[in-house]
Design an enzyme around this catalytic site. Structure first.
Site, PDB file in Angstrom:
ATOM      1  N   HIS A   1       0.816  -1.216   0.000  1.00  0.00           N
ATOM      2  CA  HIS A   1       0.000   0.000   0.000  1.00  0.00           C
ATOM      3  C   HIS A   1       0.850   1.267   0.000  1.00  0.00           C
ATOM      4  O   HIS A   1       1.894   1.347   0.647  1.00  0.00           O
ATOM      5  CB  HIS A   1      -0.925   0.004   1.216  1.00  0.00           C
ATOM      6  CG  HIS A   1      -0.189  -0.011   2.531  1.00  0.00           C
ATOM      7  ND1 HIS A   1       0.298   1.120   3.130  1.00  0.00           N
ATOM      8  CD2 HIS A   1       0.149  -1.043   3.351  1.00  0.00           C
ATOM      9  CE1 HIS A   1       0.895   0.808   4.266  1.00  0.00           C
ATOM     10  NE2 HIS A   1       0.821  -0.498   4.420  1.00  0.00           N
ATOM     11  N   ASP A   2       0.405   2.237  -0.775  1.00  0.00           N
ATOM     12  CA  ASP A   2       0.970   3.584  -0.802  1.00  0.00           C
ATOM     13  C   ASP A   2       2.387   3.647  -1.361  1.00  0.00           C
ATOM     14  O   ASP A   2       3.047   4.681  -1.244  1.00  0.00           O
ATOM     15  CB  ASP A   2       0.931   4.232   0.588  1.00  0.00           C
ATOM     16  CG  ASP A   2      -0.496   4.405   1.082  1.00  0.00           C
ATOM     17  OD1 ASP A   2      -1.196   5.284   0.556  1.00  0.00           O
ATOM     18  OD2 ASP A   2      -0.926   3.634   1.965  1.00  0.00           O
TER      19      ASP A   2
ATOM     20  N   GLY B   1       5.094  -0.915   2.696  1.00  0.00           N
ATOM     21  CA  GLY B   1       4.250   0.249   2.524  1.00  0.00           C
ATOM     22  C   GLY B   1       5.032   1.542   2.411  1.00  0.00           C
ATOM     23  O   GLY B   1       6.076   1.718   3.050  1.00  0.00           O
TER      24      GLY B   1
END
Length: 285
Positions: free
Chosen positions: A136-137, A154
């Site tokens: 994520h991200d 992340g």
């Protein structure tokens, strides 16, 4: 366990009643600006598929995904899955965006952002090899290669033209600068300055001069990068302050040298340091 009844779309592709499939265009009948989707691929309602994409057997494209034109997704990749974070609320509307021309191989996973309205980003013309993971991200620039089994945690940032070797792993919030080359099986917990060669555990072993030459960087830029590299890594003191002093000196004129030195102004983590050994000179030739 009850298996939903299958339906047929106008293109003849089987679909579960809660999954939307685009019609299938066979290889011998492919038309411009129309994606080719295998009948066993799953594309959830809301996913955006660009022109001339190719989605292979068993691939899963979640509803939060935006694929650019000419993206290829190979079998059993999962794009747009929820972040692997215990506190994540699946009701959050976040996204994954994949740039045009990117190739995603078998069993790759790319997770959507933790935050509403935000996207995990993979740039254009990237090559994500089998079983790599983009958490994520993460934000990846263009023309990046992730070899097999690379693991990005992340919020990792990867600069344009980076090459990350097989089974290399990257700590959350690390930054990998433009043109960096990381050897296979490396363990990276610190930021990697642009154009460097990195191996093992956060060990800078030289400049990626071969990569610079292959991408057509001028001789003057390479010369200045070598000087900036030595100024930063061979000068005692705080590495951020050393880089800032070198930049402020006005001795460096090329954009490449400026990018290298400015990299040390940012980030949340410390920086990978030089491995000093007899092979360093050879790595910079």
């Amino acid at each position: 366990m009850t298996v939903p009844q299958c339906q047929k779309t106008t293109g003849g592709a089987p679909a579960h009643e809660n999954v939307a499939f685009r019609p299938v265009v066979r290889r011998n009948a492919r038309t411009p600006d129309f994606p080719m989707i295998h009948p066993t691929a799953i594309i959830e309602p809301g996913a955006q598929i660009g022109a001339d994409c190719e989605i292979h057997a068993g691939a899963i494209i979640k509803r939060h995904v935006i694929l650019g034109d000419r993206v290829t997704v190979h079998p059993y990749a999962v794009i747009g899955g929820d972040p692997q974070a215990l506190a994540f609320d699946p009701a959050v509307e976040s996204f994954v965006r994949i740039g045009a021309g990117t190739r995603i191989r078998e069993h790759v996973t790319v997770n959507r952002s933790l935050h509403a309205g935000v996207a995990t980003v993979v740039g254009e013309n990237c090559f994500i090899m089998a079983a790599a993971h983009v958490a994520h991200d993460a934000v990846l620039g263009d023309n990046i290669v992730l070899a097999n089994n690379v693991l990005l945690a992340g919020h990792v940032e990867v600069g344009t033209n980076a090459f990350l070797g097989g089974a290399a792993v990257f700590h959350q919030f690390t930054r990998i600068g433009e043109g960096v080359m990381v050897s296979g099986n490396s363990s990276i917990t610190r930021d990697l300055a642009p154009y460097t060669l990195v191996a093992e555990r956060d060990e800078v072993i030289g400049l990626n001069v071969v990569g610079l030459k292959r991408r057509g960087h001028p001789r003057e830029a390479i010369r200045e990068l070598k000087e900036a590299f030595h100024a930063v890594y061979f000068t005692p003191g705080n590495i951020r302050e050393v880089a800032a002093s070198a930049l402020a000196s006005g001795e460096y004129k090329t954009a490449e040298a400026h990018r290298f030195l400015q990299f040390f102004e940012g980030g949340k983590r410390s920086f990978a340091r030089l491995k000093r050994n007899e092979n360093l000179a050879g790595a910079e030739e």
